[in-house]
Design a protein around this motif. Structure first.
Motif, PDB file in Angstrom:
ATOM      1  N   SER A   6       2.630  -8.536   8.332  1.00 24.14           N
ATOM      2  CA  SER A   6       1.571  -9.501   8.619  1.00 24.14           C
ATOM      3  C   SER A   6       1.668 -10.695   7.674  1.00 24.14           C
ATOM      4  O   SER A   6       2.333 -10.640   6.635  1.00 24.14           O
ATOM      5  CB  SER A   6       0.208  -8.830   8.452  1.00 24.14           C
ATOM      6  N   GLN A   7       0.995 -11.758   8.058  1.00 25.66           N
ATOM      7  CA  GLN A   7       0.943 -12.930   7.187  1.00 25.66           C
ATOM      8  C   GLN A   7       0.282 -12.581   5.860  1.00 25.66           C
ATOM      9  O   GLN A   7       0.691 -13.065   4.797  1.00 25.66           O
ATOM     10  CB  GLN A   7       0.184 -14.072   7.866  1.00 25.66           C
ATOM     11  N   ASN A   8      -0.734 -11.704   5.916  1.00 29.16           N
ATOM     12  CA  ASN A   8      -1.400 -11.288   4.677  1.00 29.16           C
ATOM     13  C   ASN A   8      -0.428 -10.567   3.754  1.00 29.16           C
ATOM     14  O   ASN A   8      -0.416 -10.808   2.538  1.00 29.16           O
ATOM     15  CB  ASN A   8      -2.585 -10.383   5.005  1.00 29.16           C
ATOM     16  N   ARG A   9       0.404  -9.666   4.304  1.00 31.72           N
ATOM     17  CA  ARG A   9       1.367  -8.967   3.456  1.00 31.72           C
ATOM     18  C   ARG A   9       2.399  -9.929   2.877  1.00 31.72           C
ATOM     19  O   ARG A   9       2.842  -9.743   1.744  1.00 31.72           O
ATOM     20  CB  ARG A   9       2.056  -7.853   4.251  1.00 31.72           C
ATOM     21  N   GLN A  13       1.789 -13.039   2.080  1.00 30.31           N
ATOM     22  CA  GLN A  13       1.096 -13.794   1.035  1.00 30.31           C
ATOM     23  C   GLN A  13       0.842 -12.947  -0.206  1.00 30.31           C
ATOM     24  O   GLN A  13       1.063 -13.406  -1.340  1.00 30.31           O
ATOM     25  CB  GLN A  13      -0.219 -14.336   1.594  1.00 30.31           C
ATOM     26  N   VAL A  14       0.386 -11.712   0.008  1.00 30.45           N
ATOM     27  CA  VAL A  14       0.142 -10.834  -1.138  1.00 30.45           C
ATOM     28  C   VAL A  14       1.461 -10.519  -1.841  1.00 30.45           C
ATOM     29  O   VAL A  14       1.529 -10.479  -3.080  1.00 30.45           O
ATOM     30  CB  VAL A  14      -0.563  -9.537  -0.705  1.00 30.45           C
ATOM     31  N   ARG A  54       2.294 -13.301  -4.104  1.00 32.83           N
ATOM     32  CA  ARG A  54       1.450 -13.291  -5.303  1.00 32.83           C
ATOM     33  C   ARG A  54       1.894 -12.205  -6.274  1.00 32.83           C
ATOM     34  O   ARG A  54       1.950 -12.433  -7.493  1.00 32.83           O
ATOM     35  CB  ARG A  54      -0.017 -13.087  -4.915  1.00 32.83           C
ATOM     36  N   LYS A  55       2.217 -11.025  -5.741  1.00 37.87           N
ATOM     37  CA  LYS A  55       2.656  -9.933  -6.606  1.00 37.87           C
ATOM     38  C   LYS A  55       3.995 -10.266  -7.272  1.00 37.87           C
ATOM     39  O   LYS A  55       4.237  -9.875  -8.419  1.00 37.87           O
ATOM     40  CB  LYS A  55       2.782  -8.635  -5.816  1.00 37.87           C
ATOM     41  N   GLY A  99       4.481  -2.858  -0.387  1.00 40.96           N
ATOM     42  CA  GLY A  99       3.592  -3.342   0.656  1.00 40.96           C
ATOM     43  C   GLY A  99       3.424  -2.363   1.800  1.00 40.96           C
ATOM     44  O   GLY A  99       2.307  -2.106   2.264  1.00 40.96           O
ATOM     45  N   ASP A 115       0.075  -0.942   0.841  1.00 37.71           N
ATOM     46  CA  ASP A 115      -0.533  -2.285   0.815  1.00 37.71           C
ATOM     47  C   ASP A 115      -0.699  -2.754  -0.626  1.00 37.71           C
ATOM     48  O   ASP A 115      -1.771  -3.165  -1.051  1.00 37.71           O
ATOM     49  CB  ASP A 115      -1.874  -2.306   1.554  1.00 37.71           C
TER      50      ASP A 115
END
Length: 395
Positions: free
Chosen positions: A88-91, A93-94, A97-98, A125, A129
């Motif tokens: 996902s786009q969230n994964r 992005q996270v 960041r990580k 991820g 997650d």
């Protein structure tokens, strides 16, 4: 997402015993009797009797673990559907960041083990997650339940004793330690035996805490990959383009050739140059000759020790390339694949024809792909190992 297809690396890294072979508690039967057998085995292998009694005092059989073990439907998805569901786009992005927040840890890992950030970020991820969802199954209960179940007792029995060793070291609580249904613990989901063998105290607190310490989890995961054969600072996966016509039977992990040899057959990098000119590589067509195409280098095969699902490993490897800057893959226009029920029907037909396809589970695994490729060749079809409704009808 917990790794539901267990790697065999833990079993291969079994704790060797210098003493003569000891009788093992047989699987199945009365659970209380099985527990008694495990306790006797643990004491015979040198564990403190008081520690053994305390460790097993709270252990209970968990029927939900068995139900989860039989539930593998997500792995019936094709690669494109699976990848779009997990990445996902969230994964993304996270993950970025990580990569920044743990930059110092990743630098240490690259220096010590040669494992790039993308690989560890991908498993971090997918498995939890990035530590947010680590599983709420009681780990001791899960391991003993699976050791008692007769499907894979030789894999899980050593994990119970490894968890006992972690308990004696002060790094495991049988009453409160939780994780995935299959007994994996922490941010990157490692089995107890893997933790014993490859656990790293990354934050210097004197303990290996994979649930709460990102440095511990990431450095332990990298150490395990290195122990399983990861070649430092080498590529693992590269997207490629394939020609309209070629010898499709050469695709698959069973064939390895250099980039120059693949290029002579019309295979080219989708972007940029080859990741390696000299390493042997395999052409992977997860959805046949009209779908996505990748070249898998030797490090790709190491990832199967983390998880045995072909689709999961390919998706994790691809996710790692995305986190390292690769573009979204070209999905192409693959022929329609089979539903779960159709795949089961195909596997039954192949088995009746004498092919070894493993468990009839509706999952397109390596054995089923090999059988499909062979049948396609015999029928004069493009042998790209991608089963279609038309192939099922032909059989």
């Amino acid at each position: 997402m917990p790794a539901t297809f267990l790697r065999l690396g833990a079993a291969l890294l079994g704790l060797a015993l210098p003493a003569p072979l000891l009788a093992q508690a047989p699987c199945g039967g009365d659970f209380a009797g099985f527990l008694d057998g495990l306790k006797q085995e643990a004491i015979a292998k040198g564990h403190d009797p008081q520690a053994v009694a305390q460790f097993f005092a709270t252990v209970r059989q968990d029927p939900e673990v068995i139900r989860a073990d039989r539930r593998q439907g997500v792995f019936q998805l094709d690669f494109t559907s699976f990848a779009r569901r997990l990445i996902s786009q969230n994964r993304m992005q996270v993950g970025a960041r990580k990569a920044r927040s743990e930059a110092a840890t990743f630098a240490r890992i690259r220096s010590a083990e040669g494992v790039p950030p993308g690989i560890l970020l991908a498993f971090w991820g997918f498995e939890t997650d990035f530590g947010a969802v680590q599983g709420d199954f009681n780990t001791a209960n899960a391991l003993v339940t699976l050791a008692h179940d007769c499907r894979r007792p030789d894999l899980f029995r050593p994990q119970v004793l490894a968890a006992l060793s972690l308990y004696e070291h002060g790094d495991f609580d049988p009453a409160s330690t939780t994780g995935a249904w299959a007994g994996e613990i922490g941010m990157v989901q490692m089995l107890p035996q893997d933790i014993l063998v490859n656990g790293v105290d990354g934050d210097g607190d004197g303990h290996v805490h994979l649930k709460s310490s990102a440095p511990d989890a990431l450095m332990s995961g990298a150490r395990m990959l290195s122990a399983l054969g990861w070649a430092p600072n080498q590529p693992w996966l590269q997207e490629v383009r394939v020609p309209d016509q070629m010898d499709w039977s050469q695709a698959g992990l069973q064939t390895r050739m250099s980039a120059a040899e693949w290029q002579a057959m019309g295979v080219t990098p989708r972007s940029g140059s080859w990741d390696s000119d000299s390493l042997p590589a395999s052409l992977i067509l997860p959805q046949g000759r009209k779908g996505p195409a990748f070249l898998a280098y030797p490090n790709f095969s190491v990832l199967f020790e983390w998880n045995q699902s072909f689709t999961y490993v390919l998706t994790a490897a691809y996710f790692a390339t995305r986190l390292e800057g690769a573009p979204v893959f070209d999905a192409g226009h693959p022929d329609a694949g089979l539903s779960g029920a159709q795949m089961i029907a195909l596997q039954k037909k192949l088995q009746a024809m004498g092919y070894h396809v493993g468990e009839i589970d509706g999952i397109l695994g390596a054995n089923t792909r090999d059988a499909v490729r062979d049948v396609q060749q015999k029928l004069g079809l493009p042998a790209d190992a991608w089963p279609t409704p038309a192939l099922l009808d032909r059989l």
